[in-house]
Design an enzyme around this catalytic site. Sequence first.
Site, short mmCIF file in Angstrom:
data_model
loop_
_atom_site.label_atom_id
_atom_site.label_comp_id
_atom_site.label_asym_id
_atom_site.label_seq_id
_atom_site.Cartn_x
_atom_site.Cartn_y
_atom_site.Cartn_z
N SER A 201 56.24 18.12 45.99
CA SER A 201 57.63 18.52 45.81
C SER A 201 57.75 19.14 44.42
O SER A 201 56.84 19.01 43.59
CB SER A 201 58.55 17.29 45.91
OG SER A 201 58.33 16.45 44.80
N ASP B 166 57.43 14.91 54.42
CA ASP B 166 56.45 14.52 55.44
C ASP B 166 56.56 15.43 56.66
O ASP B 166 55.59 15.95 57.19
CB ASP B 166 56.69 13.07 55.88
CG ASP B 166 56.63 12.10 54.70
OD1 ASP B 166 57.32 11.06 54.75
OD2 ASP B 166 55.89 12.38 53.74
N1 LIG Z 1 68.96 19.80 52.02
C1 LIG Z 1 68.04 20.54 52.65
N2 LIG Z 1 68.43 21.64 53.36
C2 LIG Z 1 67.50 22.40 54.03
N3 LIG Z 1 66.17 22.13 54.05
C3 LIG Z 1 65.75 21.05 53.35
C4 LIG Z 1 66.64 20.20 52.62
N4 LIG Z 1 65.91 19.22 52.01
C5 LIG Z 1 64.61 19.44 52.38
N5 LIG Z 1 64.51 20.54 53.17
C6 LIG Z 1 63.29 21.12 53.75
O1 LIG Z 1 62.23 20.17 53.72
C7 LIG Z 1 61.19 20.60 52.84
C8 LIG Z 1 60.68 19.41 52.04
O2 LIG Z 1 61.76 18.83 51.35
P1 LIG Z 1 61.58 18.28 49.85
O3 LIG Z 1 62.80 17.48 49.55
O4 LIG Z 1 61.23 19.41 48.98
O5 LIG Z 1 60.29 17.36 50.00
P2 LIG Z 1 60.07 15.86 49.45
O6 LIG Z 1 60.69 14.96 50.48
O7 LIG Z 1 58.57 15.74 49.41
O8 LIG Z 1 60.73 15.78 48.11
C9 LIG Z 1 61.82 21.68 51.95
O9 LIG Z 1 60.84 22.62 51.55
C10 LIG Z 1 62.83 22.29 52.89
O10 LIG Z 1 62.23 23.26 53.71
O1 LIG Z 2 60.67 11.54 51.68
P1 LIG Z 2 59.21 11.86 51.51
O2 LIG Z 2 58.80 11.94 50.07
O3 LIG Z 2 58.78 13.02 52.32
O4 LIG Z 2 58.36 10.59 52.09
C1 LIG Z 2 58.88 9.27 51.99
C2 LIG Z 2 58.05 8.51 50.97
O5 LIG Z 2 58.19 9.15 49.70
C3 LIG Z 2 58.55 7.08 50.88
O6 LIG Z 2 57.74 6.35 49.98
C4 LIG Z 2 58.51 6.40 52.24
O7 LIG Z 2 59.05 5.09 52.10
C5 LIG Z 2 59.32 7.17 53.25
O8 LIG Z 2 59.21 6.55 54.52
C6 LIG Z 2 58.83 8.61 53.35
O9 LIG Z 2 57.50 8.63 53.82
#
Ligand SMILES: Nc1ncnc2c1ncn2[C@@H]1O[C@H](COP(=O)(O)OP(=O)(O)O)[C@@H](O)[C@H]1O
Ligand SMILES: O=P([O-])([O-])O[C@@H]1[C@@H](O)[C@H](O)[C@@H](O)[C@H](O)[C@@H]1O
Length: 344
Positions: free
Chosen positions: A191, A244
């Site tokens: 991320s 995920d």
């Molecule tokens: N609020 C949102 N609106 C639209 N797409 C989203 C939103 N949040 C996440 N996504 C989609 O999911 C992907 C992963 O979300 P992100 O929050 O960056 O990952 P992580 O859960 O690892 O922090 C983003 O690249 C985007 O495509």
């Molecule tokens: O939201 P995300 O970073 O894609 O992934 C999440 C992990 O960061 C978290 O530790 C776990 O408890 C959630 O079930 C999910 O797997």
Amino acid sequence: MTLNPPPSQHSPPNRRVLIVGNYCHDVLIQNGSVVAETLGGAASFISNVLDSSSVSCELVSKVGHDFRYEVTHSPIVVPEKATTVFEAYFDLGVDVIGHADRVLKRVSACDPILPSDIPDSRFDFGMAVGVGGEILPETLEKMVEICDVVAVDIQALIRVFDPVDGSVKLVDLRESGFFHILHRIGYLKASSDEAFFMDVEQMKQLCCVVVTNGEKGCRIYHKDDETMVPPFVAKQVDPTGAGDSFLGGLVVGLVEGLAVPDAALLGNFFGSITVEHIGQPKFDLMMLQRVKEEVQRRKKQRNLSISHNNDQEEFHARLTPARFSCVDSPVQTELLVNGLSCDR
Ligand SMILES: Nc1ncnc2c1ncn2[C@@H]1O[C@H](COP(=O)(O)OP(=O)(O)O)[C@@H](O)[C@H]1O
Ligand SMILES: O=P([O-])([O-])O[C@@H]1[C@@H](O)[C@H](O)[C@@H](O)[C@H](O)[C@@H]1O
């Protein structure tokens, strides 16, 4: 590793994916109260996307005696241990990595996944997707041995946990104990907050780096290339599992033979649906069918060499109606209420 494998008339049938990571119990807490308790762990979100997309996958996961969810892919039960538990706090400001939407605490941890827990057979893709520190360097080394390509979520490598309250902290990738293996992986997903704990310029020379950025979509970095991949609109309810599901969608696209930017668009697609749900998203069957059709169409375009990355807008536009065909999509409801529609 060829980033964009040559267009193939047909992807080999039943390309096999190995997912490695523990299921967990997620406890969502807001204003001091538990608002939801759900099945969690990257393994759960990713296998949900792959199973829904009919991509053949095997999963290696460990849970404790108290695991309380029905899952398609049975885990290894460790009778003398409890299941990994994460508490996600949605009102404690920003977490250690600046994630404004939640603070994570690992309050219980099941056993690590050992090389001996992983089958001695070959896989097309491996996904190293631990959430609670369960993937060890020797586990990842086994995965790169038996899988043609391995995709890694950086959260499996750089998370450390406060010994007192289990708060998630992050360490630099170079100090994680995994760095010596990373030249052998194909994809590294982070991320935008986690990306501060690695040198993207360095890592993009070793593998394909995908940095996701919530509602802004994601960016792909490989050698001298950098590609922005647009998001799909969503009304966020719970961000848990977005990354995920993104990774699951990316691997579905790669297994289906899409170019990396198109596979990442599929990741954005599934990530955007996941944030509209608390817990595991249920993907609408009509939507999944439309996605399959659009993916096949996109592959044909590529095989006929009539597609160019710069017409990804067309692919995005064709996926958009499918995105909002989910009968319970809050965005779809809002559009209908306002007399608008996403259908082209
Ligand atoms: N609020 C949102 N609106 C639209 N797409 C989203 C939103 N949040 C996440 N996504 C989609 O999911 C992907 C992963 O979300 P992100 O929050 O960056 O990952 P992580 O859960 O690892 O922090 C983003 O690249 C985007 O495509
Ligand atoms: O939201 P995300 O970073 O894609 O992934 C999440 C992990 O960061 C978290 O530790 C776990 O408890 C959630 O079930 C999910 O797997």
